[in-house]
Write an enzyme that holds these catalytic residues in place. Structure first.
Site, mmCIF file in Angstrom:
data_model
loop_
_atom_site.group_PDB
_atom_site.id
_atom_site.type_symbol
_atom_site.label_atom_id
_atom_site.label_comp_id
_atom_site.label_asym_id
_atom_site.label_seq_id
_atom_site.Cartn_x
_atom_site.Cartn_y
_atom_site.Cartn_z
ATOM 1 C CG ASN A 238 10.764 10.023 5.959
ATOM 2 O OD1 ASN A 238 11.916 10.147 5.546
ATOM 3 N ND2 ASN A 238 9.730 9.778 5.136
ATOM 4 C CG ASP A 336 2.004 0.579 -2.127
ATOM 5 O OD1 ASP A 336 3.171 0.669 -2.577
ATOM 6 O OD2 ASP A 336 1.656 -0.288 -1.306
#
Length: 450
Positions: A238, A336
């Site tokens: 990203n 996560d």
């Protein structure tokens, strides 16, 4: 006060300026410490300061007459304010209110104290003290930058409980910390809360921090992107540059914390005094965080961790075929990280980030509750010139609740306008420290400024 402060202050001619604010009560103790260290101390008080502490108290502690007025006929018979300005080797203003900072930043000379500051060539130091919202206001931050450019050194403010009931940055540093900081090196001045947008630098050691707001705490911060390999030459990633996370690490280190920075691949130097752990993938970052979380007091998940990774990584480079215009990749979820650490018991104070392009507060508050966080920093990354890769950012800070003095509670919320990431990081770290102090009764903060 450190043993070294005495020899450094012995014989030093210090003009102690006191402006209006409840922290003025600390100025009496500060004057006493300066005298004890061997300094010559003369006091100038603003009109507002005299509402909180009397000139007679300071006169008794310093053995010198206290000046309060520019238009004192007796003192000014021989241009007394100019003589006083020439006498001073150091001007120390503690507390320095938002009003006084604004007047000095813009060159006002409308009372004795501001006139002396303009008329003197002495070293100038101030210890700001005000309400947390006043300190965070863009006008005050701009004035702090102006003062730093004019040569003022700002010590503090500290963070914690305030006399008005708020929690956050704005408390005047303790007198002992001010005395210890007066003759520390220029590098040690990096702990001052002046919001200068200084570049992050590489260093082997931490600043000699006299502002110990986070002294004894271990803060772990993740930063940057992760890279999820597809084959030996390609990966998914990203646009995160890591600038926000590195600014947070620098701010935390300047406050005296032990800082552990777990970083994805970025082109940034390690902030001074920060322990850096380099990782590539989300799995590597998760493993590093698991190891670090056990002895962390505060955890800040600032990294832009990839949500998915390739189910299988090709051993060889994936080749483009001539008979197929599409390529199908099968992805699986990454761990996560922040939710996993938040579920541990005991756990550090948990702070997450939420990068959104719409419904910022709705999604951020949902993430705050769903992932069992103590605080979340929400960014609208859809705004041009802010967020990923940019030098500036805006943020919405949300936390579960503030305990009021009357026993009630309310959800915490602080909106921060667009500003440099370095300045933004200062406020985020100060708010995190205040949340930690509120959660940990074993490390109480003392009540102070309005």
């Amino acid at each position: 006060m450190s043993p070294q402060a005495g020899p450094r202050l012995a014989g030093k001619r210090i003009l102690l300026g006191i402006s209006a604010g409840i922290a003025a009560y600390k100025s009496a103790h500060l004057a006493r410490l300066l005298k004890k260290a061997g300094a010559e101390v003369r006091v100038v008080m603003t009109a507002g300061a005299q509402a909180f502490i009397t000139p007679l108290t300071l006169q008794a502690l310093t053995g010198e007459a206290v000046r309060t007025s520019l238009l004192d006929p007796e003192a000014e018979a021989g241009m007394g304010h100019i003589e006083l300005a020439r006498w001073a080797e150091l001007i120390l203003i503690a507390p320095a209110t938002a009003d006084l900072m604004a007047r000095l930043a813009h060159g006002h000379a409308d009372d004795l104290l501001t006139t002396l500051c303009l008329a003197s060539g002495a070293e100038c130091v101030m210890a700001p003290a005000m309400n947390q919202a006043m300190w965070r206001h863009p006008a005050t931050q701009d004035n702090a930058r102006r003062l730093a450019d004019l040569g003022w050194r700002l010590l503090g403010p500290d963070a914690g409980d305030q006399a008005c009931g708020d929690i956050g940055p704005g408390r005047m540093l303790e007198p002992e910390a001010i005395v210890d900081a007066l003759f520390s090196s220029p590098e040690a001045a990096s702990l001052s809360r002046s919001p200068e947008d200084a570049p992050v630098r590489s260093s082997e050691s931490a600043p000699d921090s006299s502002n110990a707001a986070a002294s004894g705490l271990t803060i772990t911060i993740t930063a940057g992107p992760t890279r999820e390999p597809l084959d030996p030459v390609r990966y998914l990633s990203n646009h995160s540059s890591g600038k926000m996370g590195y600014a947070l690490a620098a701010a935390a280190a300047s406050r005296g914390a032990r800082v552990r920075l777990i970083s994805g691949p970025v082109a940034l130097d390690t902030p001074p005094g920060v322990e850096r752990i380099d990782v590539e993938s989300a799995i590597e970052m998760c493993e590093a965080v698991r190891r670090a979380a056990a002895d962390s007091d505060i955890f800040i998940g600032c990294a832009a961790v990839a949500d998915y990774r390739a189910e299988q990584i090709s051993e060889h480079k994936l080749k483009k075929t001539t008979d197929d215009d599409t390529l199908t990749l099968r992805l699986v979820k990454n761990p996560d990280i922040i939710a996993e650490i938040a579920a541990c018991e005991p756990r550090p104070l948990m702070i997450g980030f939420a990068a959104e392009t719409r419904d910022l507060e709705t999604y951020a508050r949902d993430k705050l509750i769903r992932k069992n966080l103590d605080m979340i920093v929400a960014n609208d990354v859809g705004q041009a010139g802010l967020g990923f890769g940019a030098e500036r950012n805006a943020a919405l800070l949300l936390w579960r609740e503030d305990q009021r003095r009357d026993g009630s509670s309310a959800p915490g919320r602080l909106e921060l306008p667009a500003q440099s990431k370095a300045t933004l990081a200062e406020t985020i770290i100060d708010t995190a420290l205040a949340r930690f102090a509120a959660r940990a009764p074993s490390k109480p903060s003392q009540q102070d400024t309005p």
